[in-house]
Design a protein around this motif. Structure first.
Motif, PDB file in Angstrom:
ATOM      1  N   ARG B  10      -2.774 -57.533   5.934  1.00 21.36           N
ATOM      2  CA  ARG B  10      -2.144 -56.939   7.116  1.00 21.36           C
ATOM      3  C   ARG B  10      -0.716 -57.456   7.246  1.00 21.36           C
ATOM      4  NH1 ARG B  10      -6.257 -60.080   9.203  1.00 21.36           N
ATOM      5  NH2 ARG B  10      -5.483 -62.112   9.858  1.00 21.36           N
ATOM      6  N   PHE B  11       0.097 -56.664   7.899  1.00 17.74           N
ATOM      7  CA  PHE B  11       1.463 -57.076   8.222  1.00 17.74           C
ATOM      8  C   PHE B  11       1.513 -57.219   9.730  1.00 17.74           C
ATOM      9  CE2 PHE B  11       2.107 -54.778   4.217  1.00 17.74           C
ATOM     10  CZ  PHE B  11       2.813 -55.738   3.504  1.00 17.74           C
ATOM     11  N   GLY B  12       1.677 -58.418  10.223  1.00 13.96           N
ATOM     12  CA  GLY B  12       1.649 -58.634  11.663  1.00 13.96           C
ATOM     13  C   GLY B  12       0.315 -58.174  12.195  1.00 13.96           C
ATOM     14  N   LYS B  35      -3.346 -40.540   0.236  1.00 20.35           N
ATOM     15  CA  LYS B  35      -2.234 -39.954   0.979  1.00 20.35           C
ATOM     16  C   LYS B  35      -1.070 -40.929   1.104  1.00 20.35           C
ATOM     17  CE  LYS B  35      -4.534 -38.297   4.653  1.00 20.35           C
ATOM     18  NZ  LYS B  35      -4.852 -37.585   5.877  1.00 20.35           N
ATOM     19  N   SER B  36       0.074 -40.371   1.388  1.00 21.20           N
ATOM     20  CA  SER B  36       1.261 -41.199   1.624  1.00 21.20           C
ATOM     21  C   SER B  36       0.993 -42.147   2.798  1.00 21.20           C
ATOM     22  CB  SER B  36       2.439 -40.282   1.943  1.00 21.20           C
ATOM     23  OG  SER B  36       3.561 -41.052   2.247  1.00 21.20           O
ATOM     24  N   GLY B  37       1.266 -43.413   2.587  1.00 23.70           N
ATOM     25  CA  GLY B  37       1.056 -44.391   3.655  1.00 23.70           C
ATOM     26  C   GLY B  37      -0.337 -44.979   3.701  1.00 23.70           C
ATOM     27  N   SER B  38      -1.194 -44.596   2.729  1.00 18.17           N
ATOM     28  CA  SER B  38      -2.571 -45.079   2.775  1.00 18.17           C
ATOM     29  C   SER B  38      -2.690 -46.526   2.293  1.00 18.17           C
ATOM     30  CB  SER B  38      -3.472 -44.165   1.949  1.00 18.17           C
ATOM     31  OG  SER B  38      -2.980 -44.096   0.627  1.00 18.17           O
ATOM     32  N   GLY B  39      -1.656 -47.031   1.640  1.00 18.30           N
ATOM     33  CA  GLY B  39      -1.699 -48.444   1.220  1.00 18.30           C
ATOM     34  C   GLY B  39      -1.733 -48.669  -0.278  1.00 18.30           C
ATOM     35  N   LYS B  40      -1.402 -47.633  -1.062  1.00 14.27           N
ATOM     36  CA  LYS B  40      -1.486 -47.754  -2.530  1.00 14.27           C
ATOM     37  C   LYS B  40      -0.478 -48.757  -3.081  1.00 14.27           C
ATOM     38  CE  LYS B  40      -0.507 -43.383  -3.105  1.00 14.27           C
ATOM     39  NZ  LYS B  40      -0.253 -42.967  -1.706  1.00 14.27           N
ATOM     40  N   SER B  41       0.774 -48.630  -2.642  1.00 13.11           N
ATOM     41  CA  SER B  41       1.798 -49.548  -3.168  1.00 13.11           C
ATOM     42  C   SER B  41       1.522 -50.978  -2.723  1.00 13.11           C
ATOM     43  CB  SER B  41       3.189 -49.126  -2.701  1.00 13.11           C
ATOM     44  OG  SER B  41       3.493 -47.845  -3.190  1.00 13.11           O
ATOM     45  N   VAL B  42       1.054 -51.120  -1.490  1.00 12.14           N
ATOM     46  CA  VAL B  42       0.729 -52.467  -1.006  1.00 12.14           C
ATOM     47  C   VAL B  42      -0.392 -53.064  -1.848  1.00 12.14           C
ATOM     48  CG1 VAL B  42      -0.180 -53.782   0.950  1.00 12.14           C
ATOM     49  CG2 VAL B  42       1.558 -52.040   1.333  1.00 12.14           C
ATOM     50  N   LEU B  43      -1.371 -52.231  -2.204  1.00 11.71           N
ATOM     51  CA  LEU B  43      -2.464 -52.727  -3.046  1.00 11.71           C
ATOM     52  C   LEU B  43      -1.913 -53.228  -4.382  1.00 11.71           C
ATOM     53  CD1 LEU B  43      -5.465 -53.134  -3.710  1.00 11.71           C
ATOM     54  CD2 LEU B  43      -5.547 -50.756  -4.511  1.00 11.71           C
ATOM     55  N   PHE B  84       8.153 -49.913 -10.449  1.00 15.24           N
ATOM     56  CA  PHE B  84       8.133 -49.842  -8.996  1.00 15.24           C
ATOM     57  C   PHE B  84       8.344 -48.409  -8.543  1.00 15.24           C
ATOM     58  CE2 PHE B  84       8.240 -54.215  -7.385  1.00 15.24           C
ATOM     59  CZ  PHE B  84       8.344 -54.887  -8.584  1.00 15.24           C
ATOM     60  N   GLN B  85       7.838 -48.127  -7.339  1.00 15.02           N
ATOM     61  CA  GLN B  85       8.030 -46.785  -6.800  1.00 15.02           C
ATOM     62  C   GLN B  85       9.527 -46.469  -6.718  1.00 15.02           C
ATOM     63  OE1 GLN B  85       5.750 -46.138  -3.257  1.00 15.02           O
ATOM     64  NE2 GLN B  85       6.260 -43.977  -3.167  1.00 15.02           N
ATOM     65  N   SER B  86      10.336 -47.509  -6.427  1.00 15.71           N
ATOM     66  CA  SER B  86      11.789 -47.303  -6.316  1.00 15.71           C
ATOM     67  C   SER B  86      12.511 -47.531  -7.645  1.00 15.71           C
ATOM     68  CB  SER B  86      12.336 -48.282  -5.293  1.00 15.71           C
ATOM     69  OG  SER B  86      12.125 -49.605  -5.751  1.00 15.71           O
ATOM     70  N   ASP B 162       3.824 -47.219 -10.451  1.00 15.73           N
ATOM     71  CA  ASP B 162       3.759 -46.652  -9.106  1.00 15.73           C
ATOM     72  C   ASP B 162       4.506 -45.318  -9.110  1.00 15.73           C
ATOM     73  OD1 ASP B 162       3.512 -46.186  -6.421  1.00 15.73           O
ATOM     74  OD2 ASP B 162       4.160 -48.193  -5.798  1.00 15.73           O
ATOM     75  N   GLU B 163       3.745 -44.268  -9.027  1.00 18.96           N
ATOM     76  CA  GLU B 163       4.275 -42.902  -9.025  1.00 18.96           C
ATOM     77  C   GLU B 163       5.254 -42.624 -10.159  1.00 18.96           C
ATOM     78  OE1 GLU B 163       5.211 -41.451  -5.199  1.00 18.96           O
ATOM     79  OE2 GLU B 163       3.392 -42.289  -4.345  1.00 18.96           O
ATOM     80  N   PRO B 164       4.730 -42.600 -11.392  1.00 18.99           N
ATOM     81  CA  PRO B 164       5.597 -42.330 -12.528  1.00 18.99           C
ATOM     82  C   PRO B 164       6.132 -40.902 -12.526  1.00 18.99           C
ATOM     83  CG  PRO B 164       3.302 -42.338 -13.223  1.00 18.99           C
ATOM     84  CD  PRO B 164       3.323 -42.808 -11.806  1.00 18.99           C
ATOM     85  N   THR B 195      -0.653 -42.561  -7.968  1.00 11.97           N
ATOM     86  CA  THR B 195      -0.100 -41.207  -8.027  1.00 11.97           C
ATOM     87  C   THR B 195      -0.675 -40.347  -6.918  1.00 11.97           C
ATOM     88  OG1 THR B 195       0.239 -39.312  -9.474  1.00 11.97           O
ATOM     89  CG2 THR B 195      -1.895 -40.387  -9.623  1.00 11.97           C
ATOM     90  N   HIS B 196       0.082 -39.325  -6.506  1.00  4.74           N
ATOM     91  CA  HIS B 196      -0.633 -38.271  -5.783  1.00  4.74           C
ATOM     92  C   HIS B 196      -0.413 -36.931  -6.458  1.00  4.74           C
ATOM     93  CE1 HIS B 196       3.083 -38.862  -3.468  1.00  4.74           C
ATOM     94  NE2 HIS B 196       2.548 -39.873  -2.843  1.00  4.74           N
ATOM     95  N   ASP B 197      -0.116 -37.012  -7.738  1.00  3.45           N
ATOM     96  CA  ASP B 197       0.095 -35.801  -8.499  1.00  3.45           C
ATOM     97  C   ASP B 197      -1.224 -35.375  -9.123  1.00  3.45           C
ATOM     98  OD1 ASP B 197       2.039 -33.952  -9.798  1.00  3.45           O
ATOM     99  OD2 ASP B 197       1.150 -34.841 -11.576  1.00  3.45           O
TER     100      ASP B 197
END
Ligand code: ATP
Ligand code: MG
Lengths: 246, 252
Positions: B10-12, B35-43, B84-86, B162-164, B195-197
C-alpha cells in the motif's frame, strides 16, 4: 525531528556513494565529463565575477579610508586579504552552489522522476555511487583551481580599477599585495574550498536523489539544493574560520 | 522461476495490492493483464525490489529476495532485464550507449564483442542506423524497443517487460512479441510481460495472470482464458469488438 531524519539519510547516502565502484574505468570517464561540465564550464562566470568584485573592493577600500595617516599600500593589502580570505573561497563557492548545485540536483532529480535511477538499480548498478561520486571528485579536484584563478583575477581587477581611475598608483598597489604575505591564508582558503566543494556536491546530490513526484518537484529539489548548500557553507565557514584562524 | 507469496503493498492509506500469490514459470511467457490502474506495474516493481511490500515475499529460484543483503540483491539484479513502462532510457547517452551500458558495467568481454552484442540486440528489435541518436530524438515506440534491447543485452535469467507493445504498430508489435517468446524459449528465461494488448495475450501468453483491483483475480492458460466464466475477466478480455467476434465464432 525532520532535520534528524534528513541528516541520517544524508549520511546513509554517502555510505553508498563511497562504496566500491563496479568498474573504475567507467567512473574515471564519468569524472572527466563532470570536470568539464561542473568545473571548466564555470570558469567564465567565476572569472567575470572575480574581476569586478576585485575592482569594487579596491574602489570601496580607497574611498572609505582616504586619510593621510593611512599608508598608501593599504588599498592593495586590503584587496588581497579580503580576496584570499573571504571573497574567493566563500563568495565564489556560494555562487558555485547556485550554478553547480542546481545543475546537479536537477540532473539527478529528473533521472529519479523518469525512473532512470530505478533502471540503474535494477541492473545491479550502485546508482548513488555511479551518479554522485564522479561529481564529488570532479568538484574537489577542480574547485581549488577555480578559486586560485579567482584570487588572481580579483587582485588583478583591483589593480586595473585602482590604477585606471587614478585612486592608487601601480607601485603602491603592488607593494600592498606583497605586504606581510602569509601563505597559510592561502592554505586556509583552499581547505575551505575543498570542504565547500564537498558540501555543494553532496547536499545537492542528496536533494536530487530523493526527489519524488514530477517535474515540479525537480524544480523544488533544485531550489532546496542551493538553499541548503548555502546555509551549510555559511555554517562551516564560521566553524572553519574559528578553528583554522584563531 | 519466480514465486510471489502473500504479497501486499500500500501507499499511505491506499491499498494497491492485496495478498498476491503466483508462480511465474521458467522458460514461459507469463503475462500479467488487467485494467489500467489495477496494480500491474506496482506488482512488477515489488517483485524486482524497487518497492518493498508490507507483507509477503518474493523468491527467485527459491531465494527470498527481500531478506538478502545489498550485495546479494545486486547479484540477482545483474541477472534481471527490465523494460520500464516509461522506457527509462538514459537521456545523456545515445541509443547505442544505452544498450552498451549494462555490458560495459558488467560483461567480461572485449569492447568489440560488446559492440557486436549491442548491435545484435538493436537489430533484433528492428532498430537500425540509430546508434548516434539520443532518446529524445527517437519516437516513443522506438524508445520502447531500445529499452527492450537494453534489457536483453546481458541475456538475463529473469526478464520483465512492462507494456512492450504500447505505442507500437500492429506489425512491429508482433515482431516484439515473437522476440520475447524466442528469447524465453531459447534461454529458458523467466519472463513476465505486463500488457493489456489482447493480440499479445492471444499470440504469446503461456500463463496468464489477471489482476483486478489489486488482487490476483484469475490465473490460467491461454485456452482457459477464452472459456472462463469469470465475470470481471470476461468484461476485460471481451471489451473489444474483435474479441467479441472471436467468442461468437467459438460458440457458433
Ligand atoms: N509511487 C506511488 N505512490 C502512490 N500510489 C501509487 C504509486 N505508484 C502507483 N500508485 C497507485 O497504484 C495503483 C496501481 O498503479 P499501477 O501503475 O501499478 O497501475 P497499472 O496496472 O500498471 O496501470 P497501467 O496499465 O495504466 O500502467 C494506481 O492507483 C496508482 O495510483
Ligand atoms: Mg503500468
Amino acid at each position: 525531528m525532520r532535520i534528524l531524519y534528513h541528516i541520517g539519510r544524508y549520511f546513509q547516502l554517502q555510505g553508498e556513494v563511497f562504496s566500491k565502484p563496479e568498474r573504475f574505468g567507467i567512473y574515471w570517464k564519468r569524472t572527466i565529463e563532470e570536470i568539464d561540465l561542473l568545473g571548466v564550464k564555470s570558469l567564465g562566470i567565476v572569472a567575470l565575477l572575480s574581476v569586478f568584485m576585485g575592482a569594487v573592493i579596491t574602489i570601496q577600500t580607497k574611498t572609505n579610508i582616504d586619510s593621510p595617516f593611512i599608508p598608501l599600500y593599504v588599498v592593495g593589502f586590503a584587496a588581497r586579504q579580503s580576496t584570499i580570505l573571504e571573497f574567493s573561497p566563500t563568495i565564489i563557492s556560494l555562487i558555485l552552489a547556485g550554478k553547480v548545485g542546481s545543475t546537479i540536483a536537477a540532473e539527478i532529480g529528473s533521472m529519479r522522476v523518469k525512473e532512470q535511477i530505478d533502471a540503474l538499480d535494477i541492473m545491479g548498478v550502485n546508482s548513488a555511487g555511479y551518479l554522485i561520486l564522479p561529481k564529488i571528485i570532479a568538484c574537489v579536484v577542480i574547485n581549488p583551481f577555480l578559486i586560485i584563478i579567482s584570487m588572481f583575477l580579483s587582485i588583478f581587477g583591483g589593480y586595473m580599477a585602482g590604477t585606471l581611475s587614478g585612486l592608487v598608483s601601480s607601485a603602491n598597489y603592488i607593494e600592498g599585495i606583497q605586504f606581510d604575505f602569509n601563505a597559510y591564508h592561502v592554505t586556509y582558503a583552499l581547505i575551505k574550498t575543498v570542504v565547500f566543494a564537498i558540501i555543494i556536491t553532496t547536499v545537492s546530490a542528496y536533494h536530487g536523489y530523493y526527489t519524488s513526484g514530477g517535474t515540479r518537484e525537480v524544480g523544488i529539489s533544485s531550489t532546496k539544493a542551493v538553499v541548503y548548500s548555502d546555509v551549510v557553507i555559511l555554517i562551516m565557514n564560521y566553524l572553519l574560520t574559528q578553528t583554522l584562524l584563531l | 522461476m519466480i514465486e510471489v507469496v502473500g504479497l501486499s503493498k500500500r501507499f499511505g492509506s491506499t491499498q494497491v495490492l492485496t495478498d498476491i500469490n503466483a508462480v511465474f514459470a521458467k522458460g514461459k511467457v507469463n503475462q500479467v493483464i488487467g485494467k489500467s490502474g489495477s496494480g500491474k506495474s506496482v506488482l512488477a516493481k515489488c517483485i524486482v525490489g524497487l518497492y518493498v511490500p508490507e507483507e509477503g515475499e518474493v523468491r527467485y529460484d527459491g531465494q527470498s529476495f527481500h531478506t538478502l543483503d545489498k550485495e546479494a540483491k545486486r547479484q540477482i539484479r545483474q541477472e534481471i532485464g527490465m523494460l520500464f513502462q516509461s522506457s527509462a532510457l538514459f537521456d545523456s547517452l545515445t541509443v547505442l550507449e544505452n544498450v552498451l551500458f549494462p555490458l560495459r558495467m558488467f560483461a567480461t568481454m572485449a569492447p568489440e564483442e560488446m559492440l557486436e552484442r549491442a548491435h545484435l540486440c538493436l537489430k533484433r528489435v528492428n532498430i537500425i542506423d540509430k546508434d548516434g541518436l539520443y532518446p529524445s530524438e527517437i519516437s516513443g515506440g522506438m524508445q520502447k524497443r531500445v529499452g527492450i534491447a537494453r534489457a536483453i543485452a546481458m541475456n538475463p535469467k529473469y526478464l520483465f517487460v512492462d507494456e512492450p507493445n504500447s505505442g507500437l504498430d500492429p506489425q512491429t508489435s508482433i515482431v516484439i512479441d515473437e522476440l520475447i517468446q524466442e528469447l524465453t524459449e531459447e534461454y529458458g528465461t523467466t519472463t513476465i510481460v505486463i500488457t493489456h494488448d489482447m493480440n499479445s495475450v492471444m499470440g504469446t501468453g503461456d500463463n496468464i495472470f489477471f489482476i483486478h483491483q489489486g488482487r490476483l483475480w484469475w490465473k490460467g492458460t491461454r485456452d482457459e482464458l477464452l472459456t472462463s466464466d469469470n465475470k470481471e475477466l470476461n468484461e476485460f478480455i471481451f471489451a473489444g469488438s474483435l474479441m467479441r467476434q472471436v467468442r461468437k465464432a467459438m460458440k457458433g
